[in-house]
Write a protein that holds these residues in place. Structure first.
Motif, short mmCIF file in Angstrom:
data_model
loop_
_atom_site.label_atom_id
_atom_site.label_comp_id
_atom_site.label_asym_id
_atom_site.label_seq_id
_atom_site.Cartn_x
_atom_site.Cartn_y
_atom_site.Cartn_z
N LEU A 159 0.83 -1.20 0.00
CA LEU A 159 0.00 0.00 0.00
C LEU A 159 0.87 1.25 0.00
O LEU A 159 1.99 1.25 0.52
N ASP A 160 0.34 2.30 -0.57
CA ASP A 160 1.05 3.59 -0.66
C ASP A 160 0.79 4.37 0.63
O ASP A 160 -0.30 4.88 0.87
N TYR A 204 -6.70 -2.32 -1.56
CA TYR A 204 -5.58 -2.49 -2.49
C TYR A 204 -5.80 -1.70 -3.77
O TYR A 204 -4.88 -1.06 -4.28
N LEU A 205 -7.03 -1.73 -4.29
CA LEU A 205 -7.31 -1.02 -5.54
C LEU A 205 -7.29 0.49 -5.35
O LEU A 205 -6.93 1.24 -6.26
N PHE A 206 -7.65 0.96 -4.17
CA PHE A 206 -7.72 2.39 -3.93
C PHE A 206 -6.39 2.96 -3.45
O PHE A 206 -6.04 4.11 -3.78
N PHE A 207 -5.63 2.18 -2.66
CA PHE A 207 -4.41 2.72 -2.06
C PHE A 207 -3.15 1.95 -2.46
O PHE A 207 -2.06 2.25 -1.96
N GLY A 208 -3.27 0.96 -3.32
CA GLY A 208 -2.11 0.15 -3.69
C GLY A 208 -1.06 0.94 -4.46
O GLY A 208 -1.37 1.88 -5.18
N LYS A 209 0.19 0.54 -4.29
CA LYS A 209 1.28 1.18 -5.05
C LYS A 209 1.15 0.84 -6.53
O LYS A 209 1.29 1.72 -7.39
N HIS A 210 0.91 -0.41 -6.81
CA HIS A 210 0.79 -0.87 -8.20
C HIS A 210 -0.31 -1.94 -8.27
O HIS A 210 0.00 -3.13 -8.41
N VAL A 242 -3.37 2.73 -15.92
CA VAL A 242 -3.25 1.89 -14.73
C VAL A 242 -2.92 2.77 -13.51
O VAL A 242 -2.67 3.96 -13.63
N GLY A 243 -2.90 2.14 -12.35
CA GLY A 243 -2.65 2.85 -11.10
C GLY A 243 -3.74 2.56 -10.11
O GLY A 243 -4.59 1.68 -10.33
N ASN A 244 -3.74 3.28 -8.97
CA ASN A 244 -4.85 3.11 -8.04
C ASN A 244 -6.06 3.91 -8.54
O ASN A 244 -5.95 4.63 -9.54
N MET A 245 -7.17 3.78 -7.86
CA MET A 245 -8.39 4.37 -8.40
C MET A 245 -8.29 5.89 -8.59
O MET A 245 -8.68 6.40 -9.65
N PRO A 246 -7.80 6.68 -7.62
CA PRO A 246 -7.68 8.12 -7.86
C PRO A 246 -6.80 8.44 -9.06
O PRO A 246 -7.10 9.36 -9.83
N GLN A 247 -5.71 7.68 -9.24
CA GLN A 247 -4.83 7.92 -10.37
C GLN A 247 -5.52 7.58 -11.69
O GLN A 247 -5.42 8.34 -12.66
N MET A 340 -15.52 0.41 -1.70
CA MET A 340 -15.02 1.26 -2.78
C MET A 340 -15.82 2.55 -2.83
O MET A 340 -15.27 3.64 -3.03
N ALA A 341 -17.14 2.44 -2.66
CA ALA A 341 -18.01 3.62 -2.70
C ALA A 341 -17.67 4.58 -1.56
O ALA A 341 -17.66 5.80 -1.75
#
Length: 481
Positions: A159-160, A204-210, A242-247, A340-341
């Motif tokens: 996680l980032d 993981y999808l929202f805060f993951g590094k990759h 690609v990236g986390n959701m905000p990216q 996620m929401a």
């Protein structure tokens, strides 16, 4: 149901929600039909109609009574959990028909006493055994949440920390580093980690590094086509985002804005930037809904297609919770991925209360919503304002011509490299998609000269090329004029 409605149904034949039976065929067999309806979209079984021809045969009084009893026994004794049915008798052409209605179930998956799970496949039914399909039924009933599942291959180190810290500060006024030993429990409480300390899929999808390492299909494939056909082989721009959701959200919005037109309002000055042809609020709402509500059990990316006449945003999975297109238009909502929401509500522009779609439909009716059950995807089509774009191009041509004339007049006094660069910056600031050829015509020097000046500006960090050479645009970094 009227007799004309029944006759029309018989003429059209069997479908995903319509089944014909000339006679009752046994409790176990009819239970399979009920299970398939309850696990899919619900439906009706018409007794007294031949299934291969739609011929209206009809039933006697005694047959209707006997079938009604058998239906009740089949629903009570051969389906788990129990389902509830309704029956009705319809008269047509002096014949009587029994209609058994099965609603879409709220406690999926439904199965028979042997544990078999059936779903509808077009007009037929099929038995499912794949874990992913069974999980999808649990998910549809709300008893399973894919975004809460633990990512077994990952750990907190994936996680980032910076992204997590920014989120905690913004939402809870907390500093991750200062939480010390309480950090893990805090992240469990907000479902970034599960009870075993493993990142949830949502976390993981929202805060993951990759996130693309372990979730390679959690991405956006974006293509800007020439023309209006998906089969077209020529495109202006294409990206795998690609990236986390905000990216992913920010990069996808950038792709959309760089491949759509800015339209100046009538009477606006030449220096006016104009407005995006499709309001940013519309694109934000549709994109965020695709990211938040996508079916995480389906291994497919979100797709953004930009055509000359429309924009399509397609997310994997149909509407969840039994929602229909009309429900969406009326503001109803169902959160397939509640964690996620929650993250999106706190960190993006997402609200998740159903009002966004209603608002953009009211303000921008050039939108189509398609729930593709067979293709298992949800598509939103936003039609571009072609007439306005055409008018804008004409206006721009006139203004560019004027600018060329003005610049030609200035050339006698502005011969230095510096003045040429200022002209280039002014043009690109207002018209970022201007080509080298157009710049050469406007300023009055060769294309090679323009190419050299652009290279110098890029080296100085004053401009940046966004997107492909054909279809991309320039971004001016300096505010000097």
């Amino acid at each position: 149901m009227t007799q004309e409605e029944l006759k029309d149904i018989a003429r059209c034949g069997e479908t995903t929600t319509i089944q014909f039976k000339e006679q009752f065929t046994g409790q176990k067999e009819i239970a399979k039909e009920m299970i398939a309806f309850a696990n899919t979209l619900g439906g009706q079984i018409f007794f007294g109609i031949k299934d291969n021809t739609g011929e209206l045969v009809g039933l006697s009084y005694d047959e209707i009574q006997a079938i009604s009893r058998e239906l009740g026994n089949a629903a009570n004794e051969h389906v788990r959990p129990t389902i509830y049915i309704t029956t009705d008798v319809v008269r047509a052409d002096d014949k009587h028909f029994l209609v058994c209605a099965v609603a879409q179930g709220k406690n999926k998956p439904y199965k028979n006493l042997n544990g078999e799970i059936w779903v509808k496949q077009g007009a037929d039914k099929r038995r499912i055994t794949e874990n992913s399909e069974i999980l999808a039924l649990f998910q549809d009933s709300g008893s399973y949440q894919a975004d809460a599942a633990g990512m077994q291959e990952t750990s907190f180190n994936d996680l980032d920390r910076y992204a997590l810290n920014d989120y905690l500060k913004k939402v809870y006024a907390l500093d991750l580093e200062k939480l010390s030993d309480n950090a893990e429990q805090m992240l469990k409480n907000i479902h970034v980690l599960n009870h075993n300390g493993i990142p949830t899929l949502a976390g993981y999808l929202f805060f993951g590094k990759h996130p693309e390492y372990y979730c390679p299909t959690f991405m956006v494939k974006a293509v800007s086509f020439f023309g209006n056909e998906l089969a077209g082989t020529q495109y202006r721009d294409t990206k795998e985002i690609v990236g986390n959701m905000p990216q992913i959200y920010e990069k996808s919005m950038s792709f959309l804005k760089s491949n759509l037109h800015n339209i100046q309002e009538k009477g606006a000055s030449f220096n006016s930037l104009g407005k995006l042809e499709i309001a940013e609020e519309v694109l934000e709402e549709v994109l965020q809904n695709a990211l938040v509500h996508r079916d995480l059990l389906r291994s497919a990316p979100i797709r953004i297609f930009i055509f000359d006449n429309r924009v399509e945003i397609i997310s994997p999975g149909t509407l969840a919770g039994g929602l229909t297109e009309d429900d969406i238009r009326n503001g109803k909502t169902y959160q397939r991925n509640p964690y996620m929401a929650t993250f999106a509500t706190n960190a993006l522009h997402y609200r998740g209360i159903g009002s966004g779609i209603v608002r953009i439909l009211a303000e921008y009716p050039e939108i189509e919503i398609i729930n593709d059950v067979n293709g298992k995807e949800f598509k939103v089509i936003v039609w571009r304002k072609e007439n306005q774009i055409s008018t804008q191009k004409t206006d721009n041509s006139t203004q560019m011509s004027t600018l060329k004339t003005d610049n030609s007049t200035q050339m006698s006094t502005q011969k230095t490299s510096g003045s040429t660069q200022v002209q280039i910056l002014n043009i690109l600031r207002e018209y970022p998609q201007t080509s080298r050829k157009e710049l050469a015509k406007i300023i009055g020097i060769t294309e090679d000269g323009i190419k050299k000046q652009l290279a110098n500006l890029k080296k100085a960090g004053m401009i940046e090329r966004i997107g492909a050479d054909n279809g991309g645009h320039w971004e001016v970094k300096t505010k000097e004029k």
